[in-house]
Every structure is written in structure tokens, then in C-alpha cells.
Scaffold this motif. Structure first.
Motif, PDB file in Angstrom:
ATOM      1  N   GLY A   1      -5.887  -9.013 -10.986  1.00 59.57           N
ATOM      2  CA  GLY A   1      -4.729  -9.367 -10.177  1.00 59.57           C
ATOM      3  C   GLY A   1      -3.562  -8.456 -10.492  1.00 59.57           C
ATOM      4  N   GLY A   2      -2.387  -8.969 -10.286  1.00 58.19           N
ATOM      5  CA  GLY A   2      -1.208  -8.162 -10.562  1.00 58.19           C
ATOM      6  C   GLY A   2      -1.034  -7.062  -9.534  1.00 58.19           C
ATOM      7  N   ARG A   3      -0.300  -6.048  -9.952  1.00 57.23           N
ATOM      8  CA  ARG A   3       0.079  -5.013  -8.985  1.00 57.23           C
ATOM      9  C   ARG A   3      -0.850  -3.817  -9.003  1.00 57.23           C
ATOM     10  NH1 ARG A   3       6.284  -3.997  -9.982  1.00 57.23           N
ATOM     11  NH2 ARG A   3       5.640  -4.441 -12.094  1.00 57.23           N
ATOM     12  N   LEU A   4      -1.846  -3.824  -9.875  1.00 56.79           N
ATOM     13  CA  LEU A   4      -2.742  -2.678  -9.952  1.00 56.79           C
ATOM     14  C   LEU A   4      -3.711  -2.702  -8.777  1.00 56.79           C
ATOM     15  CD1 LEU A   4      -3.672  -0.202 -11.421  1.00 56.79           C
ATOM     16  CD2 LEU A   4      -5.160  -1.639 -12.816  1.00 56.79           C
ATOM     17  N   ARG A   5      -3.547  -1.732  -7.914  1.00 60.32           N
ATOM     18  CA  ARG A   5      -4.353  -1.673  -6.700  1.00 60.32           C
ATOM     19  C   ARG A   5      -4.756  -0.222  -6.466  1.00 60.32           C
ATOM     20  NH1 ARG A   5      -4.538  -5.059  -1.887  1.00 60.32           N
ATOM     21  NH2 ARG A   5      -3.100  -6.460  -2.898  1.00 60.32           N
ATOM     22  N   GLN A   6      -6.044   0.005  -6.378  1.00 62.39           N
ATOM     23  CA  GLN A   6      -6.550   1.355  -6.142  1.00 62.39           C
ATOM     24  C   GLN A   6      -6.328   1.714  -4.666  1.00 62.39           C
ATOM     25  OE1 GLN A   6      -7.269   3.337  -8.307  1.00 62.39           O
ATOM     26  NE2 GLN A   6      -9.026   4.616  -7.885  1.00 62.39           N
ATOM     27  N   PRO A   7      -5.845   2.916  -4.377  1.00 58.09           N
ATOM     28  CA  PRO A   7      -5.618   3.282  -2.978  1.00 58.09           C
ATOM     29  C   PRO A   7      -6.891   3.190  -2.137  1.00 58.09           C
ATOM     30  CG  PRO A   7      -4.546   4.841  -4.440  1.00 58.09           C
ATOM     31  CD  PRO A   7      -5.398   3.952  -5.309  1.00 58.09           C
ATOM     32  N   VAL A   8      -6.728   2.642  -0.941  1.00 57.38           N
ATOM     33  CA  VAL A   8      -7.824   2.477   0.014  1.00 57.38           C
ATOM     34  C   VAL A   8      -7.519   3.329   1.237  1.00 57.38           C
ATOM     35  CG1 VAL A   8      -8.980   0.815   1.540  1.00 57.38           C
ATOM     36  CG2 VAL A   8      -8.286   0.126  -0.756  1.00 57.38           C
TER      37      VAL A   8
END
Ligand code: FES
Length: 102
Positions: A80-87
Motif C-alpha cells: 500500500g502507501g504511495r509506492l506505485r510502479q509506473p504503468v
């Protein structure tokens, strides 16, 4: 120039398949989950592991180096949190898998 570029064919990316593709200096990890194609930035944000070589269960890919997990559709880190891999956006035209590139 932004636009869609053919990075694979459906023949190269059957259901359950993954593929790493380099384009214009970027690495893309392509996934086919039950016929749904998605494209993530292929370099793990932890220490650069190859996400296309990770194991996929459901819609979650596990980085082969240290086990960080991402949803292949959204890029969301499993913690969770703000770590998001670019899609990147994906289109399928005929047999061609087209990916939106910057
Ligand atoms: S490089 Fe991916 S989890 Fe460490």
C-alpha cells in the motif's frame, strides 16, 4: 514523440506470459493475465530487479530479487502507501500489442 508503439505480439505474450522489452532506453515489463495485457516499468524501484522475470500470481508480480510485489494492472505496491510502479496504457490491435510511450 508520445504515442503507441508495437512492443510485442500476442503470440509472444500468451495468457500467463511475461515479456521484457526495451524501447528508447526504457525497460517495459509486459504481462498477460487471463488475456488482459498490461505494461509496467520493468525496473523494480527497490534495487533495479527485472520485474518481467518475476513470478505472477493472480494480478501480482513478485520481484525476483527481494520479493517486492506489485499489481500488474495498477502498479500499486502490495504494502500500500504511495509506492506505485509506473504503468503504461496498452492497446491490442489484431495481433499487435501497442504500448503508450512518452
Ligand atoms: S530489486 Fe526488486 S525487490 Fe529488490
Amino acid at each position: 514523440m508520445p504515442g503507441f508503439v508495437k512492443l510485442a505480439t500476442l503470440g509472444e505474450l500468451p495468457p500467463g506470459g511475461t515479456k521484457e522489452v526495451e524501447h528508447d532506453g526504457r525497460i517495459y515489463a509486459l504481462f498477460n493475465v487471463d488475456g488482459q495485457i498490461s505494461a509496467l516499468d520493468g525496473i523494480c524501484p527497490h534495487q533495479g530487479g527485472p520485474l518481467a522475470e518475476g513470478q505472477v500470481e493472480g494480478t501480482t508480480v513478485t520481484c525476483p530479487w527481494h520479493g517486492w510485489q506489485f499489481d500488474v494492472r495498477t502498479g500499486q505496491n502490495s504494502l500500500g502507501g504511495r509506492l506505485r510502479q509506473p504503468v503504461s496504457e496498452v492497446k491490442v490491435e489484431g495481433q499487435d500489442v501497442l504500448v503508450a510511450v512518452p
